[in-house]
Write a protein that holds these residues in place. Structure first.
Motif, PDB file in Angstrom:
ATOM      1  N   GLU A  83      10.654   9.155 -28.099  1.00  0.00           N
ATOM      2  CA  GLU A  83       9.556   8.190 -28.709  1.00  0.00           C
ATOM      3  C   GLU A  83       9.136   8.227 -30.054  1.00  0.00           C
ATOM      4  OE1 GLU A  83       4.549   7.909 -28.310  1.00  0.00           O
ATOM      5  OE2 GLU A  83       5.804   9.306 -26.953  1.00  0.00           O
ATOM      6  N   ILE A  84       9.089   9.604 -30.810  1.00  0.00           N
ATOM      7  CA  ILE A  84       9.022   9.597 -32.162  1.00  0.00           C
ATOM      8  C   ILE A  84      10.215   8.892 -33.032  1.00  0.00           C
ATOM      9  CG2 ILE A  84       8.854  11.348 -34.124  1.00  0.00           C
ATOM     10  CD1 ILE A  84       7.694  13.142 -32.127  1.00  0.00           C
ATOM     11  N   TYR A  85      11.418   9.095 -32.319  1.00  0.00           N
ATOM     12  CA  TYR A  85      12.594   8.527 -33.130  1.00  0.00           C
ATOM     13  C   TYR A  85      12.488   6.954 -33.113  1.00  0.00           C
ATOM     14  CZ  TYR A  85      17.443   6.926 -34.341  1.00  0.00           C
ATOM     15  OH  TYR A  85      18.339   6.353 -34.912  1.00  0.00           O
ATOM     16  N   LEU A 112       9.759  11.583 -40.540  1.00  0.00           N
ATOM     17  CA  LEU A 112       8.596  11.132 -39.816  1.00  0.00           C
ATOM     18  C   LEU A 112       8.251  12.183 -38.886  1.00  0.00           C
ATOM     19  CD1 LEU A 112       6.437   9.011 -38.786  1.00  0.00           C
ATOM     20  CD2 LEU A 112       8.086   8.475 -37.085  1.00  0.00           C
ATOM     21  N   THR A 113       6.889  12.716 -38.752  1.00  0.00           N
ATOM     22  CA  THR A 113       6.274  13.865 -38.219  1.00  0.00           C
ATOM     23  C   THR A 113       5.105  13.203 -37.346  1.00  0.00           C
ATOM     24  OG1 THR A 113       6.690  15.378 -39.805  1.00  0.00           O
ATOM     25  CG2 THR A 113       5.189  16.078 -38.193  1.00  0.00           C
ATOM     26  N   TYR A 114       5.055  13.491 -35.986  1.00  0.00           N
ATOM     27  CA  TYR A 114       3.721  13.313 -35.283  1.00  0.00           C
ATOM     28  C   TYR A 114       3.402  14.722 -34.734  1.00  0.00           C
ATOM     29  CZ  TYR A 114       0.857  12.085 -31.501  1.00  0.00           C
ATOM     30  OH  TYR A 114      -0.176  11.718 -30.677  1.00  0.00           O
ATOM     31  N   SER A 115       1.882  14.739 -35.052  1.00  0.00           N
ATOM     32  CA  SER A 115       1.012  15.854 -34.712  1.00  0.00           C
ATOM     33  C   SER A 115      -0.039  15.428 -33.746  1.00  0.00           C
ATOM     34  CB  SER A 115       0.804  16.581 -35.780  1.00  0.00           C
ATOM     35  OG  SER A 115      -0.171  17.378 -35.480  1.00  0.00           O
ATOM     36  N   GLU A 116      -0.304  16.117 -32.634  1.00  0.00           N
ATOM     37  CA  GLU A 116      -1.362  15.564 -31.732  1.00  0.00           C
ATOM     38  C   GLU A 116      -3.056  15.859 -32.513  1.00  0.00           C
ATOM     39  OE1 GLU A 116      -1.506  14.298 -28.884  1.00  0.00           O
ATOM     40  OE2 GLU A 116       0.497  14.445 -28.170  1.00  0.00           O
ATOM     41  N   TYR A 117      -2.918  16.717 -33.698  1.00  0.00           N
ATOM     42  CA  TYR A 117      -3.898  16.848 -34.570  1.00  0.00           C
ATOM     43  C   TYR A 117      -3.951  15.895 -35.640  1.00  0.00           C
ATOM     44  CZ  TYR A 117      -7.114  19.112 -37.907  1.00  0.00           C
ATOM     45  OH  TYR A 117      -8.022  19.227 -38.761  1.00  0.00           O
ATOM     46  N   SER A 118      -2.951  15.714 -36.430  1.00  0.00           N
ATOM     47  CA  SER A 118      -3.127  14.995 -37.648  1.00  0.00           C
ATOM     48  C   SER A 118      -2.525  13.483 -37.398  1.00  0.00           C
ATOM     49  CB  SER A 118      -2.495  15.564 -38.754  1.00  0.00           C
ATOM     50  OG  SER A 118      -1.030  15.949 -38.530  1.00  0.00           O
ATOM     51  N   GLY A 119      -1.989  13.055 -36.395  1.00  0.00           N
ATOM     52  CA  GLY A 119      -1.272  11.941 -36.183  1.00  0.00           C
ATOM     53  C   GLY A 119       0.053  11.768 -36.607  1.00  0.00           C
ATOM     54  N   TRP A 120       0.413  10.691 -37.528  1.00  0.00           N
ATOM     55  CA  TRP A 120       1.844  10.299 -37.825  1.00  0.00           C
ATOM     56  C   TRP A 120       1.783  10.514 -39.397  1.00  0.00           C
ATOM     57  CZ3 TRP A 120       5.409   9.207 -34.598  1.00  0.00           C
ATOM     58  CH2 TRP A 120       5.154   8.528 -33.227  1.00  0.00           C
ATOM     59  N   LYS A 129      -3.304   8.676 -35.047  1.00  0.00           N
ATOM     60  CA  LYS A 129      -2.579   8.476 -33.753  1.00  0.00           C
ATOM     61  C   LYS A 129      -3.657   7.592 -32.984  1.00  0.00           C
ATOM     62  CE  LYS A 129      -4.941  12.297 -31.401  1.00  0.00           C
ATOM     63  NZ  LYS A 129      -4.650  13.580 -30.630  1.00  0.00           N
ATOM     64  N   GLY A 130      -3.122   7.010 -31.916  1.00  0.00           N
ATOM     65  CA  GLY A 130      -3.905   6.259 -31.062  1.00  0.00           C
ATOM     66  C   GLY A 130      -3.686   4.649 -31.224  1.00  0.00           C
TER      67      GLY A 130
END
Length: 269
Positions: free
Chosen positions: A153-155, A175-183, A201-202
């Protein structure tokens, strides 16, 4: 005492005759199979993929002590399993070549990104550890970070960002995804400095793409306002963007200037 009839003796004779013939045939087959001409002389290895990723040393190391038997008795599944120990190998096709050869085709992973600090992400979603220099010999790979169960999904989101950025003259580097800080997206012009952009995120992919376009198009105005191209942008706010102005570069003094200054002071100038 029970007497055996002629038909019974005939039946036993037929059975023993058949068994004797089977024994002779089995012995003949065993003798034929064990002839020296069928002893394996090698494995012909072909590579489908980046041929620089596999070398003779890798093949010899994984096969050492694992080729037993001959043309008829070699365990092909065991040999295939040994080939799969090579990190780059995704799948193996192996067969026999008359009278004393084996032929193996190694299908290699196709890396599409660097995952985390050590692993490579293959196009089928497999994570594997291998030489990144070889993986990037034909071009740098994007750096992807995030929860491992969301790697594809991130790719895919990276691909969406990359398509948008390229249309506007930029390249995505990570590209980094974090549940805390988003994209967190890093992008730059081909010869420019890297800009860090954080998106909340969201939002769905279309919403983030629209927001990215607006931010990139506003970069000239932002740069003019702060006197330099920004290094970091935080777009997680509903109204506005937080901008980090790059620190001013310190002037450097060359060794020649230092020597000249020292000499002038000694001369009383």
């Amino acid at each position: 005492m029970r007497r055996w009839s002629a038909s019974t003796f005939s039946l036993f004779a037929d059975v023993f005759g058949v068994l004797f013939i089977l024994l002779i045939l089995t012995s003949a087959v065993y003798w034929f199979v064990q002839r020296p001409v069928f002893l394996l002389k090698g494995v012909d290895v072909q590579v489908e993929g980046n041929k620089d990723a596999i070398n003779v040393k890798d093949v010899a190391q994984v096969l050492d002590g694992h080729i037993h038997g001959n043309y008829f008795t070699a365990d092909l599944s065991e040999i295939a399993d040994q080939f799969k120990r090579i990190p780059w190998v995704r799948d193996v096709s192996i067969g026999r070549v008359w009278p004393n050869q084996l032929q193996a085709t190694l299908y290699l992973h196709h890396p599409i990104a660097v995952w985390g600090d050590e692993k490579l992400l293959a196009e089928d979603g497999t994570l594997f550890v291998a030489n990144q220099e070889i993986a990037e010999s034909k071009g740098a790979l994007p750096k992807i970070f995030g929860p491992v169960d969301r790697r594809m999904e991130i790719y895919k989101q990276y691909q969406a960002f990359e398509d948008t950025c390229r249309k506007l003259g930029y390249d995505v580097t990570s590209l980094t995804y974090s549940e805390y800080s988003g994209w967190t997206l890093h992008f730059k012009r081909p010869e420019g400095k890297v800009i860090k952009l954080v998106l909340k995120k969201g939002e769905n992919s279309a919403q983030m793409d629209e927001r990215l376009i607006k931010i990139i198009e506003s970069l000239p105005a932002i740069s003019a306002q702060i006197g330099a191209e920004p290094t970091e942008l935080d777009a997680r706010y509903e109204k506005g963007i937080a901008v980090l102005k790059p620190a001013p570069e310190e002037e450097t003094v060359s060794p020649e200037d230092t020597v000249q200054d020292t000499g002038d002071k000694k001369n009383g100038r």
